[in-house]
Each structure stands twice: as C-alpha cells, then as structure tokens.
Design a protein around this motif. Structure first.
Motif, short mmCIF file in Angstrom:
data_model
loop_
_atom_site.label_atom_id
_atom_site.label_comp_id
_atom_site.label_asym_id
_atom_site.label_seq_id
_atom_site.Cartn_x
_atom_site.Cartn_y
_atom_site.Cartn_z
N SER A 30 -93.58 44.28 -55.15
CA SER A 30 -94.97 44.66 -56.70
C SER A 30 -93.35 45.39 -57.50
CB SER A 30 -95.19 46.23 -55.62
OG SER A 30 -96.46 45.34 -55.52
N GLN A 31 -92.56 45.85 -57.50
CA GLN A 31 -91.34 46.66 -58.44
C GLN A 31 -90.83 44.98 -58.75
OE1 GLN A 31 -90.56 49.51 -58.98
NE2 GLN A 31 -89.42 48.45 -60.42
N VAL A 32 -90.89 44.15 -58.27
CA VAL A 32 -90.25 42.58 -59.81
C VAL A 32 -91.46 42.54 -60.01
CG1 VAL A 32 -90.22 40.23 -59.16
CG2 VAL A 32 -89.15 41.46 -57.69
N GLY A 33 -92.60 42.58 -60.19
CA GLY A 33 -93.56 42.39 -61.06
C GLY A 33 -93.58 43.53 -62.29
N VAL A 50 -93.93 37.94 -59.22
CA VAL A 50 -94.56 38.89 -58.24
C VAL A 50 -95.20 37.46 -56.84
CG1 VAL A 50 -96.89 39.90 -56.91
CG2 VAL A 50 -95.34 40.65 -59.23
N ALA A 51 -95.65 36.36 -57.42
CA ALA A 51 -96.29 35.25 -56.30
C ALA A 51 -94.76 34.56 -55.89
CB ALA A 51 -96.69 34.25 -57.45
N ALA A 52 -94.28 34.32 -56.50
CA ALA A 52 -92.57 34.03 -55.68
C ALA A 52 -92.18 35.45 -55.42
CB ALA A 52 -91.37 33.72 -57.69
N ALA A 147 -86.91 36.37 -57.86
CA ALA A 147 -87.19 35.67 -56.49
C ALA A 147 -85.49 35.05 -56.47
CB ALA A 147 -88.53 35.36 -56.88
N ILE A 148 -85.17 34.39 -57.16
CA ILE A 148 -83.88 33.88 -56.76
C ILE A 148 -82.52 35.00 -56.54
CG2 ILE A 148 -82.11 32.20 -57.77
CD1 ILE A 148 -84.68 31.08 -59.65
N CYS A 149 -82.71 35.41 -56.76
CA CYS A 149 -81.50 36.20 -57.04
C CYS A 149 -81.65 37.50 -55.26
CB CYS A 149 -81.81 37.82 -57.51
SG CYS A 149 -81.11 37.58 -59.06
N MET A 150 -83.15 37.64 -55.38
CA MET A 150 -83.38 38.27 -53.84
C MET A 150 -83.12 37.20 -52.74
SD MET A 150 -86.78 40.25 -52.82
CE MET A 150 -87.47 40.81 -54.75
N ALA A 151 -83.33 36.17 -52.90
CA ALA A 151 -83.90 34.90 -52.05
C ALA A 151 -81.93 34.49 -51.10
CB ALA A 151 -83.89 33.89 -52.28
N GLU A 152 -81.60 34.66 -52.93
CA GLU A 152 -79.37 34.81 -52.03
C GLU A 152 -79.02 35.85 -51.54
OE1 GLU A 152 -78.88 31.45 -55.99
OE2 GLU A 152 -78.46 33.69 -56.33
N GLU A 153 -79.33 37.01 -52.03
CA GLU A 153 -78.41 38.16 -51.66
C GLU A 153 -78.95 38.80 -50.69
OE1 GLU A 153 -78.30 40.67 -54.75
OE2 GLU A 153 -77.59 40.07 -56.16
N GLY A 154 -80.15 38.64 -50.13
CA GLY A 154 -81.11 39.22 -48.54
C GLY A 154 -81.93 40.10 -48.93
N PHE A 155 -83.09 40.16 -48.64
CA PHE A 155 -83.73 41.33 -48.63
C PHE A 155 -83.83 42.14 -47.17
CE2 PHE A 155 -86.38 37.68 -47.54
CZ PHE A 155 -87.37 37.66 -46.94
N PRO A 156 -84.94 42.88 -46.77
CA PRO A 156 -84.78 43.77 -45.55
C PRO A 156 -86.28 43.27 -45.24
CG PRO A 156 -84.28 45.47 -47.37
CD PRO A 156 -84.50 44.40 -47.90
N VAL A 157 -87.21 42.99 -44.14
CA VAL A 157 -88.32 42.30 -43.92
C VAL A 157 -89.45 43.51 -43.65
CG1 VAL A 157 -89.59 40.67 -42.03
CG2 VAL A 157 -86.80 39.92 -42.84
N GLN A 158 -89.95 43.70 -44.29
CA GLN A 158 -90.91 45.25 -44.00
C GLN A 158 -92.09 45.23 -42.45
OE1 GLN A 158 -91.20 47.35 -46.24
NE2 GLN A 158 -89.33 46.58 -47.58
#
Length: 562
Positions: A30-33, A50-52, A147-158
């Motif tokens: 949601s924040q990405v959008g 958002v889809a990505a 989404a590319i940056c988040m994929a490379e840097e990592g994100f916390p799973v909800q």
C-alpha cells in the motif's frame, strides 16, 4: 479460554483522505502505491506498482507467474474500461492428451502438474495497464523500481502471509522443483517478521522494466518457464508464450437501485454477482435486518441460483457462446426470484464437476484526479503449482485446473483457450451521472461474487462505511475453494453471526457450519474498498472530493491515503 491466534477484534476506523488512496492486503505494498501517486503517477501506474510489490511480499497468493484483471475508471470521460489479463492453455494441450495420460473427470490433474499451467498473463497485463491507462509521466522501470529495491534489500514478512507461506511450502520443497528454494530461507518458509530477499524476482522485474513484454514472453525467462513446465509433465512452448495477448473488454453491468455495478465479462465469474443482485433487487432486504436469518437465506438462495447458471455456461466467449444478455436480463432475474422460498432452502442447484479456487490478491487505487483502478492478481491456488523457473523468483499458476474435463461442457479444456476464471474486480458508479461511487473487490475463489454482494449490500442497504462493510461477518456457500455437485448445499458462517441466526438457517434446511474463526476466516475472502460521492454513510451525503476507504481485517494490509 482459547485465544484467537489472529485476533480480529481491533477497532479500525474508515480511512478518509483527499488526494489519493491505496487499499491492499500488505502494508508495504500500500505504501509503494502511495509513493507512486506522490511521484505524479495515476491510479493505473500505482496499481501496477502495488501488484509487483504484492508479488514480492505475498507470493503465496499472487505473482507475475499468474493472471490479472482490472477495471479502470476514467474521471474525464466517466467511463469504466475492462482489461482481461488471463492466459490460455498451451497449443498442444487438449482433452485427448489428458485422456491418454489417464486424466478425466474422476481423476483430475494434481495441483502441481505441468498441464495445469496456463500462459501467465500478469506481465502483459501490467504493461498494458500502464500503456493504456497510465499517466504517461512514469516509465515501466519507474513503476517497478520500488518492488525491485525491496526484493534486493529485503522486507519483513507479515503474520498472515507467513501462515499461508508455510501452508503452501510443500510445493516449493518438491524434489523436481530445485528452484523452489529461491522462495525459502535455509530450506524453510520465512517466519513472521523474518527478512526475506528475492534477487531472482528483482532480475525478472528488471527484464520487464527494460524490455517490456518481450522481456518476459521471449528470451531467457520464457525459456526457463518452458523448461520448468516440461519437468512437471507439461507441453507449454515458446510459441505459446510469444503469442499471448491481453484483451480489452467492455465491462458487463447491472443497475441495482440506481447504482451501476460493473464486472469483467466471462471467462470471469463476475456475472454471478450481477445476476444475484438482479434477483435481490426485488426484495426488501433492509426490512429483513442485517445478517438476520431471513436476510442471509435470501442472499444464499440468490447466489446459489446464480452459481448454477454460471457453472453451466461460463467459458471463454471467443471459443463458445455465452448467453450474457439473457443471464443479465431483469426478466430472467424475476423468473429466478420466484424460485426462492423464504422458509426453506432450495435443493442443490449446481450441476457438474467440482471446480477449484483459492488465494489471490485484490487491491484498489484512486488518485487526485478522480481516476480509480480496481485490480486483481492471482496464482490461483496459493503458490499455484509452486513450480519456480530457474533464476526467475516466481511460481507458475495452476489456473488450468479450472477447465472442465467433461467433453460436453462449454468450459472443456482445449488448445489456446482461456479457462473459467474466478478472479474478479468490481466498480460502482451512479447510474444517472456516471460518477464514481466505489472501486472494490473481495478475493477468494468462489467466495468472490459472494463477497461482492455482501460487502456492497452492507453499504447500500445498511449504510455501513467501507471499513464496517468489510469488518462485518460473512457467509460462504460451497466451500469457497470448490464448486460442483453437492457443494452448494454447505453454508459456512463466520464467527460474529448470532447463534440463533445459524440455528434458524438450519431449520430452513441449510447445512450450516457456524462460528468459523482464526486463520480459517480466510474462507470468507479478503476485500478492499475505496468509495467517494453520495453514500448514506457520508456526513451530509455528498462530499464527493473525499475518499472513504477500508481494508479487510482478514489480511495483513491497510488502506493508506494522503
């Protein structure tokens, strides 16, 4: 006293905002959008971003290896446009091929068989959405970059995602699926709060960002898709992928008491919701009382009648005739209305074999210009097949499981044919002026048209705001994820609907399972709503410049605005 492991008891106010809004099942998505909207993108641009992001953060529900549909509202023309991004069966796949391999109505394909993979339509749908409806201010690369940056840097799973990730991880661990490990951490599904990276998915997104659809449907990614499908017994070819096209559709609609409700036409099942609304228009639902036994009984029967027709006729209209005009006529609805007895449930009305449906992501975006994008993306059954092509970072859908294996059925599997599709976005406009009233949807297999009807009526008939409408407990006829002979006799009822109501439904003849809670609430779908304009829940009933948004508590997300 046992404590609900998920909760579902926190108050959440409806979001009100002025400039733009995103409602999705993941906070980060949601924040990405919102970020894309602030960069000058419009609702369509933000929807693809958002889809990505959801592909990355919720891969157990969605991804670029699946399909997508959208409805787009253009505020300048007050027109609703439709996009069908569903894929087709491989050119070499036929009923004869399946029969020779021993698959038929009594012995359907396994969920991870290569034959269940239809051509992934999402990549082309994302690019087409940007090209056809986007602002023109941002490139595909700009839109996919978060989404590319988040994929490379990592994100916390909800939390809820971690649960569904673990539930479907057996597919990723299949010994034939060597690259399934790309979606695991040290061989295991990521835990709640654990950081997850997916550099292979980032690489896939970069291919699409720089080369467009050719970056997905030709070259390395296409080759790896074909190799992966072949390892699991499938026959998909490079020609199948290269030939894929997205189609722009004239949405179907019905007028419910001055509110025009819009859906994507078949091969999607959105027509089910419209048929049910046509039937229900003839009842005084408000007088029955919200979620009373009489009210729920009437909705259940209207939906069962609609499912019965859709199961019989819904298929790829480019291959077979689908009598849409007849099915949506008010006269036909009046005839079906006569079949509903408010004292006793109808006998089972759904013919044919069982169809399957499962997890998906639905999300909605609206921008400062008044445009809106109602978007849905899915792998079909959770991770789909779970098959991960080498170096790609996504799973392939198993949408082909929803083809019929009955040679007499319109939805029978055939080369280059689209299957009956469960995922459906929706919109509502004013019937007389065309003004946008809502961009909304509810994901979850055959729960989707049921969710569309229940959430919409919560707002239209009972004045609930979008968050209240999503919070309210629901029913699900069938089993949510299956539909077929005998299945519509069952009615699951969510925790929060009074015991005396479920008891009364049983007396009426319904086979009810009451008080479903915890993670099992996934059965009732996860919806998002963005509304504006003259609704009864808006103070003064007419502040059209403000968005009112809600996000389903059955998921990890929220509605964000600015």
């Amino acid at each position: 006293m046992d404590i609900d492991p998920v909760g579902f008891n926190s108050h959440r106010s409806v979001l009100v905002c002025k400039n733009g809004c995103v409602a999705s099942s993941q906070y980060l998505a949601s924040q990405v959008g919102i970020d894309i909207l602030k960069q000058g993108g419009n609702a369509a641009d933000a929807a693809v971003a958002v889809a990505a992001a959801l592909n990355l953060t919720e891969p157990s529900s969605t991804g670029i290896g699946g399909d997508a549909f959208c409805l787009y509202y253009d505020s300048k023309t007050k027109k609703v446009h439709g996009l069908n991004g569903s894929g087709r069966a491989p050119g070499k796949l036929s009923l004869e091929v399946l029969h020779k391999e021993g698959y038929n109505v009594d012995n359907p394909l396994p969920v991870n068989h290569g034959h269940s993979v239809t051509v992934p339509g999402s990549a082309a749908a994302w690019c087409a959405t940007i090209e056809k409806f986007g602002s023109g201010k941002l490139t595909v690369a700009d839109i996919l970059e978060p989404a590319i940056c988040m994929a490379e840097e990592g994100f916390p799973v909800q939390k809820i995602t971690a649960h569904s990730w673990a539930k479907g991880s057996w597919l990723l661990k299949d010994e034939r699926n060597e690259h399934g490990q790309d979606l695991l951490v040290d061989g295991q599904p990521p835990r709640h709060g654990q950081i997850m990276k997916n550099k292979s998915l980032a690489s896939t997104f970069r291919e699409v960002a720089t080369k467009g659809t050719a970056g997905f449907y030709e070259g390395r990614i296409a080759e790896e898709i074909c190799k992966a499908v072949a390892r699991f017994g499938g026959v998909m070819s490079m020609e199948d992928l290269k030939a894929h096209t997205t189609t722009f559709e004239e949405p179907i609609r019905t007028d419910y008491k001055g509110h025009m409700v819009w859906e994507i036409p078949p091969n999607g099942q959105g027509i089910t919701a419209l048929m049910a609304l046509n039937i229900l228009e003839g009842f005084d639902l408000k007088a029955m009382g919200h979620n009373s036994a009489e009210y729920l009984h009437t909705l259940i029967e209207a939906l069962r009648l609609s499912f019965a027709d859709v199961a019989q006729y819904c298929a790829d209209p480019s291959k077979v005739h689908v009598p849409i005009e007849k099915m949506l006529s008010k006269q036909y609805a009046a005839e079906r209305r006569k079949l509903i007895d408010n004292k006793k449930a109808l006998p089972n009305v759904c013919p044919g074999e069982r169809l399957k449906g499962c997890d998906t992501v639905y999300f909605s975006v609206a921008d400062s210009e008044g445009n809106a994008c109602s978007f849905i993306n899915s792998n079909y059954m959770g991770f789909g097949t779970g098959i991960v092509p080498a170096g790609c970072g996504f799973t392939l859908q198993n949408r082909g499981l929803n083809f019929s294996l009955d040679p007499t059925h319109p939805n029978v599997v055939a080369p280059n044919k689209r299957p009956y599709h469960t995922i459906i976005p929706a919109m509502v406009t004013k019937a007389d002026t065309g003004e946008l009233l809502a961009s909304y949807g509810v994901m979850g297999g055959f729960m989707q048209p049921q969710g569309h009807v229940q959430v919409l009526l919560n707002m239209l008939e009972f004045g609930l705001d979008p968050q209240q409408a999503l919070d309210a407990p629901r029913f699900c006829i069938g089993h949510g994820h299956t539909m077929g002979e005998g299945s519509l006799e069952h009615v699951a009822v969510e925790e929060g609907i009074a015991d005396q109501v479920t008891s009364a439904l049983k007396v009426m003849g319904h086979n009810v399972t009451p008080n479903i809670g915890g993670y099992s609430r996934a059965l009732f779908g996860r919806g998002q709503v963005i509304a504006r304009g003259p609704w009864s829940f808006i103070p003064g009933n007419g502040e059209g410049s403000v968005y009112w948004a809600g996000s389903d508590p059955r998921a990890d997300g929220a509605a964000f605005g600015y």
